[in-house]
Write a protein that holds these residues in place. Structure first.
Motif, PDB file in Angstrom:
ATOM      1  N   THR A 242      32.183  34.892  42.260  1.00  0.00           N
ATOM      2  CA  THR A 242      33.531  35.283  41.852  1.00  0.00           C
ATOM      3  C   THR A 242      34.484  35.189  43.042  1.00  0.00           C
ATOM      4  O   THR A 242      34.736  36.194  43.734  1.00  0.00           O
ATOM      5  N   GLN A 245      37.578  37.586  43.217  1.00  0.00           N
ATOM      6  CA  GLN A 245      37.266  38.963  43.604  1.00  0.00           C
ATOM      7  C   GLN A 245      37.216  39.102  45.115  1.00  0.00           C
ATOM      8  O   GLN A 245      37.721  40.089  45.680  1.00  0.00           O
ATOM      9  N   GLN A 248      40.840  38.745  46.523  1.00  0.00           N
ATOM     10  CA  GLN A 248      41.569  39.963  46.212  1.00  0.00           C
ATOM     11  C   GLN A 248      41.206  41.097  47.171  1.00  0.00           C
ATOM     12  O   GLN A 248      42.075  41.796  47.698  1.00  0.00           O
ATOM     13  N   ASN A 249      39.918  41.256  47.452  1.00  0.00           N
ATOM     14  CA  ASN A 249      39.475  42.354  48.298  1.00  0.00           C
ATOM     15  C   ASN A 249      39.859  42.129  49.756  1.00  0.00           C
ATOM     16  O   ASN A 249      40.336  43.055  50.428  1.00  0.00           O
ATOM     17  N   ASP A 326      34.130  44.848  45.086  1.00  0.00           N
ATOM     18  CA  ASP A 326      34.881  45.357  43.937  1.00  0.00           C
ATOM     19  C   ASP A 326      35.363  46.784  44.177  1.00  0.00           C
ATOM     20  O   ASP A 326      35.735  47.492  43.244  1.00  0.00           O
TER      21      ASP A 326
END
Length: 492
Positions: A242, A245, A248-249, A326
């Motif tokens: 992913t 993900q 984003q993190n 996440d």
């Protein structure tokens, strides 16, 4: 005629002449080798003195901030409710001090003068694998700490073969199983090799039989100078596919204050690999390959990778943040981690703590953010946070659940789901959620949920009483452009 006689004499004794030449050459080579050894010894001492001076500032900071610390315990009492702190501590002997003696430290290098890449190495014919070695000091005793994996029931002694310069000596060590069993046959272990006060080995090898020839050799890593405030240690990535993900993190954490990231890669998709290479080129991501050589160990040896990361950052980073991709430790009243930590430190200093106490960990509670707001709720959210239709479309296209799944469980997880900021030099062993064992003398605080919460973007359950929490949108205008730029650049 005279020349003829001389040549005749040389030919008659040609074997004796050759022998004399050979002896003379051997003596010359021995003298040259001895001179080179003396020069190498002098160079090492000179280099060590330069390193000593450069590390003096780090030692000064360490000695002033870690003068003495207290063991962790389950006894709990509350500080100022305005501070949002819950403190856990007990008394311990004030002479128990983390004292990293750095002025005689030498830097471990490979024969080519560069640090070796970490890799698993086997202990002879035993079912045991080692990964890394670090200089340490516990209870005022110098030691080398090696991390590895072995079966829990392998009850053999451990012998440390320590190399310093051109000399190697052997001492008996001890081993400690870390708390990650989960009923698996294998477990992560810490192996401790005692040192005398003057010994600073460059390399260490372990065997389980004293007379065995080692089949492994590790450079000993020593603490360095402070280079940054916050480093994120990600859990090991296995079958990770992913990329959004990860982007984003990373970008959210950079806005919060993360300056470097460590990631242990066992297996990832090609798209994720593209993201990793991009961040590596930018210079703020270190990827360590993690081809775990054995099975029957909890979650691919995750605890080993996290402790390896924390120890690699001792002296380098003031804080390490251990988290999954996440999870987001988001301040609810401040703009970044630095401001949050400053408030926590100030309140801790003003509390009725013992003069010998020092703060080593900041525990943040967690909740699952798992559901998107309703249409009517989104109307009000868009107006309040200036979320444009284009922003909203990016939330969906890039799977930015930190901005879209804003409804969390009506509860906070304590213990297993919590995360923490950790001063790496104050912790003996780390766990995925918080430190498992502190060094003698450290205090910790629990951060009040009004100050910060771990936003765990994961579907857990679907109760009807989820609570709307829009805190993450406070950071949208700083984070979203970074995500968009990276996604566009990499054509994800």
């Amino acid at each position: 005629m005279l020349l003829h006689k001389k040549l005749k004499f040389v030919c008659r004794f040609r074997y004796l002449t050759a022998l004399l030449l050979l002896c003379g050459t051997s003596i010359l080579l021995i003298q040259i080798n001895s001179a080179l050894r003396r020069f190498q010894s002098y160079r090492n001492k000179t280099f060590s003195s330069v390193i000593d001076r450069s590390l003096y500032a780090w030692e000064k900071w360490t000695s002033s901030s870690i003068e003495s610390v207290l063991y962790r315990t389950d006894e709990t009492f509350h500080l100022s409710t305005e501070a949002g702190l819950t403190r856990e501590t007990t008394t311990a002997p004030s002479e128990d001090v983390l004292n990293l003696r750095l002025r005689t430290v030498s830097i471990s290098m490979s024969p080519k003068g560069i640090p070796d890449k970490p890799r698993f190495q086997k202990v002879n014919d035993f079912d045991a694998w080692l990964f890394s070695a670090f200089y340490d000091n516990l209870n005022n005793s110098d030691l080398i700490r090696v991390f590895g994996i072995q079966p829990l029931l392998l009850n053999t002694p451990v012998f440390c073969h320590l190399t310093e310069g051109i000399d190697t000596y052997t001492v008996e060590g001890k081993k400690t199983a870390l708390n990650d069993w989960h009923k698996k046959r294998r477990r992560v272990f810490s192996y401790e090799c005692p040192l005398n006060e003057t010994s600073r080995p460059n390399n260490v090898s372990l065997t389980f039989v004293e007379t065995d020839t080692p089949t492994n050799s590790f450079l000993v890593l020593y603490p360095e100078r402070i280079q940054r405030n916050f480093t994120v240690c990600y859990s090991m990535l296995f079958n990770f596919n992913t990329p959004y993900q990860l982007v984003q993190n990373v970008e959210f954490n950079r806005v919060l204050g993360a300056e470097h990231f460590f990631l242990y890669r066992e297996s990832v998709s090609s798209a994720v690999d593209t993201v990793l290479k991009h961040y590596q080129r930018q210079g703020f991501l270190t990827v360590i390959e993690w081809p775990i050589p054995v099975g029957e160990i909890h979650y691919h040896g995750q605890i080993l990778s996290l402790n390896d990361c924390a120890y690699r950052n001792r002296g380098v980073s003031r804080y390490v943040v251990i988290q999954d991709t996440d999870e987001f430790i988001i301040p609810h009243q401040h703009d970044n981690w630095t401001e949050l930590i400053e408030v926590l430190n100030k309140e801790f200093e003003q509390s009725n703590k013992s003069p010998s106490e020092n703060l080593g960990a900041y525990i943040v509670l967690s909740s699952f953010y798992q559901q998107s707001p309703s249409s009517s709720e989104w109307k009000e959210i868009k107006r309040k946070f200036s979320v444009s239709d284009q922003d909203f479309q990016k939330f969906a296209n890039f799977s930015l659940n930190v901005f879209s799944d804003l409804k969390r469980l009506n509860m906070y997880f304590r213990g297993q789901r919590q995360k923490s900021f950790v001063r790496p030099e104050t912790v003996l062993f780390n766990d995925i959620h918080s430190p498992d064992k502190y060094r003698p003398g450290i205090a910790k605080v629990k951060v009040h949920v009004d100050l910060a919460v771990v936003h765990h973007q994961r579907r857990y359950s679907s109760p009807q009483n989820n609570i709307l929490d829009t805190t993450s949108l406070r950071f949208k205008d700083r984070v979203l452009p970074l995500i968009s730029e990276t996604v566009s650049l990499l054509s994800l």
